[in-house]
Enzyme design. Sequence first.
Site, PDB file in Angstrom:
ATOM      1  N   HIS A 147      -7.880   6.280   0.032  1.00  0.00           N
ATOM      2  CA  HIS A 147      -6.477   6.035  -0.045  1.00  0.00           C
ATOM      3  C   HIS A 147      -6.278   4.562   0.725  1.00  0.00           C
ATOM      4  O   HIS A 147      -5.359   3.652   0.384  1.00  0.00           O
ATOM      5  CB  HIS A 147      -5.708   6.935   0.431  1.00  0.00           C
ATOM      6  N   ALA A 187       3.872   0.236  -1.735  1.00  0.00           N
ATOM      7  CA  ALA A 187       3.782   0.100  -3.212  1.00  0.00           C
ATOM      8  C   ALA A 187       5.153   0.882  -3.835  1.00  0.00           C
ATOM      9  O   ALA A 187       5.561   0.054  -4.987  1.00  0.00           O
ATOM     10  CB  ALA A 187       2.514   0.490  -3.694  1.00  0.00           C
ATOM     11  N   HIS A 226       0.893  -1.327  -0.064  1.00  0.00           N
ATOM     12  CA  HIS A 226      -0.051   0.071  -0.156  1.00  0.00           C
ATOM     13  C   HIS A 226       0.945   1.110   0.032  1.00  0.00           C
ATOM     14  O   HIS A 226       1.792   1.294   0.700  1.00  0.00           O
ATOM     15  CB  HIS A 226      -0.815   0.077   1.287  1.00  0.00           C
ATOM     16  N   SER A 227       0.459   2.297  -0.864  1.00  0.00           N
ATOM     17  CA  SER A 227       1.205   3.661  -0.857  1.00  0.00           C
ATOM     18  C   SER A 227       2.795   3.549  -1.039  1.00  0.00           C
ATOM     19  O   SER A 227       3.126   3.234  -1.947  1.00  0.00           O
ATOM     20  CB  SER A 227       0.678   4.190   0.490  1.00  0.00           C
ATOM     21  N   MET A 228       3.164   4.095   0.060  1.00  0.00           N
ATOM     22  CA  MET A 228       4.823   4.047   0.230  1.00  0.00           C
ATOM     23  C   MET A 228       5.347   2.377   0.013  1.00  0.00           C
ATOM     24  O   MET A 228       6.375   2.262  -0.757  1.00  0.00           O
ATOM     25  CB  MET A 228       5.406   4.703   1.418  1.00  0.00           C
TER      26      MET A 228
END
Length: 298
Positions: A271, A111, A107-109
Site C-alpha cells: 500500500h 487519493a 496516496h490512499s486517503m
Amino acid sequence: MSQPTATRYPHSLYLAQGRLAALSWGRDAAPTWLALHGWLDNAASFSRLAPLLVEALDIRIVAIDFRGHGHSAHAPAGEDYALWDYCHDVLDAMDDLAIERVALLAHSMGAAVACLLAAAVPERIEFMTLLDGLGALNTPSGDTTSQLRKGLMAHRRPISRAPRYPDLATAVAARVAGGVTPLDTITAMPLVERNADVTADGHVQMRTDSRLLKPSLVRFTPSQVLALLADIQAPVLLIEGEEGILGKRDWAEKARQAVPHLTRHVLAGGHHLHLEPKAVSGVAEVMTQSLMKRRDQS
C-alpha cells in the site's frame, strides 16, 4: 535514477496563515505539484519519491500535512474530520501558493480527497497521479443510521491522549504493529519521525490528533462515489501495489471503470509502495514516462 543532495532534502513551509505545514522539494520557480498523504500519515510520505521526481522532471513538489496530521494544526474543538474538509486544505494551499490549476500526487486517503476535488472543481485540477487509492471509503445507504449512531457515540466520548513512547524505535514498532495495512520499519520511519515530539523527559509523543481515530458520522454511499468518479475530467494515472488495497476487489473494478480517463499500472509493492525503498524507483519511473509522454503529445 540518482538522488543529488540538492534535491534530496526538503525545506519546510507553512501555509493558510500557519494552519497547514508542508514540505517542499525542488526549485521554487518550477511547476508545482501538490502531494496529498494518507490517513494518519503526513508529508514525509513522499520523502523518498519526491526527490526522484524533482530530479527527473524539474518540478517542485509541495507535500502538505492535512489538518490534524504531522505539523499542521488540529481542527478546533467540536469540529469533525470529514473527508470533504480536507478539500479546503488543498484549496487553501493552492490559494497561498498562487496555483490556479494543479497536478496532484495523492496516496490512499489523499487519493480520495483528490477525486472529490477533481469531480467538484475540475477547472482547478490539471491531472492526477493516484497511489494505491481511488474513490472514497463508503457505506451502503442502508447502513446510514448505524454509521451515524456509531459516529455520534464516539464523538461524545472524551478525547484520548496522544500515544507516548519511551523512544523513537518503540514508536516506530507501534506503528508497524498497529498499522491498518502492512508496513515495515524502514518504510514507517519517515512517517513516525515527522509525527513525533520529544518531551522534556526524553519520551516521544505523537502529534496526530486522536480524534482522527473516531468514525465518521456520515459517509458517501457507493453510488455517490461512483457518480463522483464518473465526473472526473482530468487524466488519471493510477499506480497500484501488487499487495495493495485495490487489486481485483469488486469495488476497485467498479471504481476504475467509472473514471473516464484512467491509465493503470500495477507494480511490485504494498500500500505504501511510493515509500518502500525497494519499490519507489519503479513508481518514479512509471510517473516519469507517463509525464514525458504527456509532454510529447501536448
